[in-house]
Design a protein around this motif. Structure first.
Motif: not given
Length: 441
Positions: A302-317
């Protein structure tokens, strides 16, 4: 708290972006990141707010763009100011909220928000966990979230001790930083020592996080796609609103991101587990407000945590806006102003962003034949059906070093396809056109 000076006129002639007087002001602590000037200006108008850019010209990016920024925005220049001085300068514009789209400015934004009493941004304590990958891993472990074994090293000789605790294969990554720079898989102690020596030579005084490798499983997303995803979440006063799961293209060695697309290709049950894990990570880190970008590895368990970014992800918008019309930059501004986000992106077709990356190895020397080949490749890429925008200026410049991570992109392709099958065919066509120029990445 520092008492602010009298507020100047918020919209000097020729400067500000946003709505006219009487509307709230959002302070955007600006630097290179997930939103550029045009996106910030458009989002501020969508929120009915004025945008004041907080800038520090110690940043090369800010210094280069300063003439453009000054024409479009009111600027609050905090260059050389200490924390109290910067807070007083920003307070003069009486912002109703603060936000940043730059990892480089996360801690500065938190310090300003705390000094000014603006509660809809991460507290300094939460931000320390968001920008420090080791602190994140410790928070996840304390919350009982399953993750790989990990340890830290502050010099090359210490990597051997970390490997004793973590095991092989392992991943070395800077405790702080973005864009996959210096992220390396190691399968032996010798590889680890060499990679660590290169990192510490380039970044004296920094630290490495050493993690056990999470083995990916392509069955979840499908064989054409990356074995990881990101989850985009809007958090308002501790409550999570699900935005979307963003699909990814396969990584380019060693751990460089190729791009993103929406909608994802996960089966519904797996997508639900991804959202649930992202929300558990948000809670473990203590995030109360803001757009959160959570990266997950898809494994056989199943899914496992890589990391969390506390702002909008690059190029996601960009891909979300192209695919659904929902503006996540505006959503981040609304959250900073204390307003909840209730929009959920709905996708018609598939929107993507695909990066052209230099091969891992010494850059090819420029030459006349290479120039002709590059020109032919550029023309071929722009003619492909499904390519709406080909930003290939970097491909026409000097050779790029792949070690720069995300900053070493040679260009971007943006567009839409009817479905994921068409997108897979398009990416194969892109790679065929680029192979004479870039080789096998």
């Amino acid at each position: 708290m520092t008492q602010p000076p009298a507020r100047p006129a918020p919209y000097p002639p020729g400067g500000a972006a946003g709505a006219p007087g009487g509307s709230p002001v959002v302070g955007v602590v600006y630097d290179v990141g997930a939103a550029g000037p045009a996106e910030v200006a458009t989002a501020a108008r969508a929120c009915g707010a004025g945008a004041v850019l907080v800038v520090d010209t110690a940043s090369d990016h800010v210094r280069q763009l300063l003439p453009v920024l000054a024409k479009r925005f009111t600027l609050c220049d905090v260059t050389g100011l200490d924390g109290a001085g910067a807070a007083a300068a920003v307070a003069a514009y009486a912002p109703a909220g603060l936000v940043t789209f730059s990892e480089n400015r996360m801690e500065a934004t938190s310090a300003l928000a705390a000094e000014l009493g603006l509660g809809h941004w991460h507290s300094p304590a939460v931000t320390r966990r968001l920008v420090d990958k080791l602190a994140q891993r410790r928070a996840f472990a304390a919350a009982g979230l399953d993750g790989p074994p990990f340890d830290a090293a502050d010099k090359a000789v210490g990597v051997a001790d970390a490997l004793d605790a973590v095991g092989l294969p392992a991943v070395l990554k800077p405790r702080r930083g973005t864009g996959s720079r210096f992220v390396t898989r190691v399968d032996s102690a010798a590889q680890a020592r060499a990679a660590a020596a290169e990192f510490f030579a380039a970044a004296p005084g920094a630290e490495l996080l050493v993690e056990g490798l999470l083995p990916g499983d392509s069955a979840g997303a499908g064989p054409e796609w990356g074995d990881y995803v990101s989850v985009e979440t809007a958090v308002h006063e501790g409550a999570c609103h699900r935005l979307c799961v963003t699909g990814k293209f396969p990584l380019v060695r060693p751990f460089r991101e190729r791009g993103s697309f929406v909608p994802h290709t996960l089966p519904p049950q797996l997508a639900e587990r991804a959202h649930e894990l992202a929300e558990a990570a948000v809670a473990a880190l203590g995030v109360r407000d803001g757009i959160v970008h959570t990266e997950l590895k898809l494994t056989a368990d199943g899914p496992r945590l890589i990391e969390v970014n506390g702002r909008l992800g690059g190029l996601v918008a960009d891909v979300v806006r192209r695919g659904s019309g929902v503006d996540l930059v505006a959503a981040a501004m609304r959250l900073a102003l204390g307003r909840p986000v209730r929009e959920t992106p709905r996708f018609d077709g598939v929107a993507y962003q695909y990066a052209l990356l230099p091969p891992a190895g010494p850059p090819a020397p420029p030459g006349e034949a290479a120039g002709r080949t590059t020109a032919a490749a550029l023309a071929g890429l722009r003619r492909l059906p499904g390519v709406d925008l080909a930003d290939l200026r970097a491909l026409e410049g000097p050779p790029a070093d792949w070690r720069g991570g995300a900053t070493a992109r040679l260009g971007h392709l943006h567009g839409r396809t009817r479905d994921h099958s068409d997108l897979a065919q398009l990416t194969h066509a892109i790679d065929d056109i680029c192979r004479p120029v870039l080789g096998d990445m």
